[in-house]
Design an enzyme around this catalytic site. Sequence first.
Site, PDB file in Angstrom:
ATOM      1  N   THR A  35     -33.384   1.862  12.930  1.00  0.00           N
ATOM      2  CA  THR A  35     -33.755   0.564  12.343  1.00  0.00           C
ATOM      3  C   THR A  35     -32.523  -0.186  11.838  1.00  0.00           C
ATOM      4  O   THR A  35     -32.625  -1.359  11.505  1.00  0.00           O
ATOM      5  CB  THR A  35     -34.794   0.708  11.196  1.00  0.00           C
ATOM      6  OG1 THR A  35     -34.249   1.573  10.185  1.00  0.00           O
ATOM      7  CG2 THR A  35     -36.115   1.269  11.705  1.00  0.00           C
ATOM      8  N   TYR A 145     -44.278   7.801   4.543  1.00  0.00           N
ATOM      9  CA  TYR A 145     -43.155   7.268   3.760  1.00  0.00           C
ATOM     10  C   TYR A 145     -43.219   7.793   2.320  1.00  0.00           C
ATOM     11  O   TYR A 145     -42.233   8.310   1.798  1.00  0.00           O
ATOM     12  CB  TYR A 145     -43.224   5.746   3.775  1.00  0.00           C
ATOM     13  CG  TYR A 145     -42.058   5.049   3.103  1.00  0.00           C
ATOM     14  CD1 TYR A 145     -40.787   5.106   3.647  1.00  0.00           C
ATOM     15  CD2 TYR A 145     -42.247   4.308   1.937  1.00  0.00           C
ATOM     16  CE1 TYR A 145     -39.719   4.451   3.043  1.00  0.00           C
ATOM     17  CE2 TYR A 145     -41.191   3.645   1.332  1.00  0.00           C
ATOM     18  CZ  TYR A 145     -39.927   3.720   1.882  1.00  0.00           C
ATOM     19  OH  TYR A 145     -38.880   3.062   1.288  1.00  0.00           O
ATOM     20  N   TYR A 159     -31.417  20.277  -6.271  1.00  0.00           N
ATOM     21  CA  TYR A 159     -29.951  20.430  -6.152  1.00  0.00           C
ATOM     22  C   TYR A 159     -29.287  20.163  -7.504  1.00  0.00           C
ATOM     23  O   TYR A 159     -28.270  20.758  -7.831  1.00  0.00           O
ATOM     24  CB  TYR A 159     -29.385  19.488  -5.080  1.00  0.00           C
ATOM     25  CG  TYR A 159     -29.410  20.093  -3.693  1.00  0.00           C
ATOM     26  CD1 TYR A 159     -30.602  20.305  -3.026  1.00  0.00           C
ATOM     27  CD2 TYR A 159     -28.225  20.464  -3.047  1.00  0.00           C
ATOM     28  CE1 TYR A 159     -30.629  20.866  -1.753  1.00  0.00           C
ATOM     29  CE2 TYR A 159     -28.242  21.019  -1.776  1.00  0.00           C
ATOM     30  CZ  TYR A 159     -29.448  21.214  -1.135  1.00  0.00           C
ATOM     31  OH  TYR A 159     -29.464  21.770   0.116  1.00  0.00           O
TER      32      TYR A 159
END
Length: 315
Positions: A35, A145, A159
């Site tokens: 995109t 999404y 993380y």
Amino acid sequence: MRIVITGGAGFLGSHLADRLLADGHSIVAVDNLITGNLDNIAHLRERSDFEYRQQDITVPFDLDGQVDLVLNFASPASPIDYLKLPLETLKVGSLGTTNALDLAHRKGARFLTASTSEIYGDPLEHPQRESYYGNVDTIGPRSVYDEAKRYSEAVTMAYNRYQHLDTRIVRIFNTYGERMRLEDGRVVPNFIAQALRQEPLTVYGDGAQTRSFCYVSDLVDGIVRLAMLPRSDDSKNPVNIGNPREMTILEFAQFINALTDNPSGIIYKADERIKGDPQTRRPDISRARALLGWEPRVPLEEGLRRTINYFETRV
Ligand code: UDP
């Protein structure tokens, strides 16, 4: 700093590159162009402080040299795009974000990821604060999404907690400006293209659903402030960036018709996308104000005029 931007040839990624180069940093833009568009960075390609690397980040990847900051902006972002590219969207939010985190970890870099107001789904709290957990349909058409972005927040926090990475999460609300794709299906390019062609604007549903539109330079400024904020106990927590000026889609259509002198009015369209369309959306930006000293500055009329100028030559 040497800064990696995934999605660096996209709408937001390319604007971030412009801003950070102007601030004296060097940029590595990474994109697979599904995109993104090289036209967005064509003006940067000759610069010695700018590198472009064509790379799908859902595949593990590495880069030579020092990296100080990774800005993770790769993802289809308009409903039409992510409905056309459902698996790519799920993969880039999950595998892509993980690979970008691994890169930051290997390089000892800070990491910022682009999250979204879709975290709040079709919200039952209004306006939306970062503490709201959201009302998200895990199996509806938008879930590819929404769930990818929710996963990306979860893996980013993992993380942070377990690898001690310095991470940031920005929740981006509706943003508009130059370099949006005319055909990306979002309301701003759709309405402006229709208005410039003197066609009626297509309002989906009854137009009573609300959105709050932020001009791209304001958004970029908020993101840069969050990225550059010294690390603290609070810097890892999500921050909403968006413009709190809320309007109905019907009011927005009328606003664009007035700005463009479009005589063709509005038509109501029963679009299939209306399923799962959030009914209200407005950011509570108290946290961005307090933490970053940020608030939007560009009025809607001015931002839309600039965007209309950009689309004028492309319609
Ligand atoms: N919308 C519309 N006409 C269009 C495109 C979009 O009425 O031609 C509506 C859409 O149903 C939604 C709002 O405008 O309520 C914003 O849609 P967009 O795709 O820009 O982004 P979203 O906020 O839904 O992710």
